[in-house]
Design an enzyme around this catalytic site. Structure first.
Site, PDB file in Angstrom:
ATOM      1  N   ASP A 177       0.791  -1.181   0.432  1.00 57.80           N
ATOM      2  CA  ASP A 177      -0.245   0.183  -0.141  1.00 57.80           C
ATOM      3  C   ASP A 177       0.699   1.310   0.355  1.00 57.80           C
ATOM      4  OD1 ASP A 177       0.714   0.909   2.903  1.00 57.80           O
ATOM      5  OD2 ASP A 177      -0.661  -0.547   3.512  1.00 57.80           O
ATOM      6  N   LEU A 178       0.050   2.188  -0.478  1.00 54.97           N
ATOM      7  CA  LEU A 178       0.896   3.476  -0.137  1.00 54.97           C
ATOM      8  C   LEU A 178       1.034   4.169   0.730  1.00 54.97           C
ATOM      9  CD1 LEU A 178      -0.312   5.269  -3.964  1.00 54.97           C
ATOM     10  CD2 LEU A 178       1.744   3.638  -3.226  1.00 54.97           C
ATOM     11  N   ASP A 220      -5.817   2.314  -1.639  1.00 53.59           N
ATOM     12  CA  ASP A 220      -4.171   2.098  -2.243  1.00 53.59           C
ATOM     13  C   ASP A 220      -3.715   0.649  -1.659  1.00 53.59           C
ATOM     14  OD1 ASP A 220      -4.613   2.388   1.254  1.00 53.59           O
ATOM     15  OD2 ASP A 220      -2.371   3.716   1.141  1.00 53.59           O
TER      16      ASP A 220
END
Length: 296
Positions: A177-178, A220
Site C-alpha cells: 500500500d502507499l 491504495d
C-alpha cells in the site's frame, strides 16, 4: 503457408423455414442440429469443438484455432498441420476474430463453399461468447487502474494454491500500500490521488513477470501473486517496484512511497491464513519504517 479469407455474414440471408424446405433433408437436419448445439454454450473452446465435428466432414484439419486480441481458443488436441487457412470473421462489417485451420490437404472449391456457409452459423454464437467473456473480464477488473480486482484475486489465489500443492512448487504473495496516501488526497485533491494510483499501478506492471498477477483491492491496497516463486524472485520484484517509483515523474513530484510485505504459502494454509500472514508482514514493515523515520 497461410491464406486469409474474409467471411462476412452481412449478405447471409438465413431463414429457419428454408432449412425444412430443403430437398436434402439429411444435410438440412445436420445444419439445424449444428445451430441448436452452438446455442448451448458461451465457452469459446466448447463452441469450437462443437463446430469442428461438422467442419471435419469437409476439411482435413489437425487443429482449429480462434483469436481476437488477447482472447483465444482452440479445439481439443489441436496440433500443427502442413498448412494454415485463415478466415477473418465479420458480423455486419464488424470484426469478430480470426478462425485458423491447420490443414493437411487442400480444400476443394465445393467444400470451401460449404465451409463458408457453416461459418455463418458460427459467427453469432462466437460473438455472443466474446461479449460474455468481455463482460466477465470487466467484472474482474478495477475500473481506475485496469488491474484485476479483489474478486479476481480470490479466484486466482485459490487456483495458484491448488497448482502449488499439486506441482510441489512455491507460490509467493506480495501485498503493498502507499504510505500516507490519505494525506495526498487531502492536500492535493482526489484527482491527483487517482493519478498517483494509476502511476503506481504502472510501476507495478513494469516490475513483475508475465506469469505474475497484479490486483488492486480498492483504495491504495494492492497485491501480487507470484507462482513458481523463490525468495530471490520476491526480493527482485520489490526492488524493481522501488526503482520504478523513483523513475516516475509524478510519483517523485508528490514524494510517494510504499510499503511491501511478502510471504510464501505453506501446505496447511487456507486462502485467509495465507493472505493474513502477508498482510502481517506488511504491517510489521510499516511499523519498522515509521520507527526509523521517527529517529531521524
Amino acid at each position: 503457408m497461410q491464406t486469409l479469407n474474409l467471411v462476412d455474414n452481412q449478405a447471409f440471408q438465413f431463414n429457419a423455414f428454408k432449412v425444412y424446405d430443403s430437398p436434402d433433408h439429411e444435410k438440412s437436419n445436420r445444419k439445424l442440429a449444428l445451430m441448436e448445439q452452438l446455442q448451448t454454450s458461451l465457452e469459446l473452446d466448447r463452441l469450437l469443438n462443437i463446430f469442428a465435428m461438422e467442419a471435419a466432414k469437409y476439411v482435413d484439419f489437425s487443429g482449429l484455432y480462434f483469436k481476437k486480441g488477447d482472447i483465444s481458443a482452440s479445439i481439443r488436441g489441436s496440433r500443427q498441420g502442413k498448412n494454415e487457412r485463415l478466415f477473418e470473421l465479420k458480423l455486419n462489417q464488424k470484426f469478430v476474430g480470426i478462425l485458423t485451420y491447420a490443414i493437411n490437404s487442400p480444400i476443394s472449391l465445393t467444400n470451401y463453399k460449404i465451409l463458408n456457409e457453416l461459418h455463418q452459423y458460427l459467427i453469432h454464437p462466437l460473438n455472443n461468447a466474446l461479449q460474455y467473456q468481455q463482460a466477465l473480464q470487466l467484472a474482474m477488473q478495477d475500473g481506475l487502474t485496469s488491474l484485476n480486482n479483489r474478486r479476481c484475486f480470490d479466484e486466482q489465489l485459490k487456483r495458484a494454491m491448488h497448482n502449488a500443492n499439486r506441482q510441489s512448487s512455491k507460490v509467493g504473495l506480495i501485498v503493498c500500500d502507499l504510505d500516507k496516501f490519505k494525506l495526498i488526497n487531502d492536500s492535493y485533491g482526489h484527482n491527483i490521488g487517482d493519478e498517483v494510483l494509476i502511476q503506481f499501478s504502472q510501476a507495478l506492471k513494469e516490475s513483475v513477470r508475465d506469469s505474475d498477477s497484479l490486483f488492486r483491492f480498492g483504495g491504495d491496497e494492492f497485491s501480487i501473486i507470484v507462482e513458481n516463486a523463490t525468495f530471490e524472485s520476491l526480493i527482485v520484484i520489490e526492488q524493481r517496484i522501488y526503482s520504478a517509483m523513483t523513475r516516475d515523474a509524478l510519483l517523485s513530484k508528490y514524494q510517494v512511497s510504499c510499503s511491501l510485505g511478502h510471504t510464501f504459502m505453506n501446505r496447511m494454509d487456507t486462502q485467509t491464513s495465507f493472505f493474513k500472514r502477508a498482510d502481517k508482514s506488511l504491517y510489521q514493515r510499516k511499523i519498522f519504517k515509521d520507527r526509523k523515520l521517527s529517529l531521524v
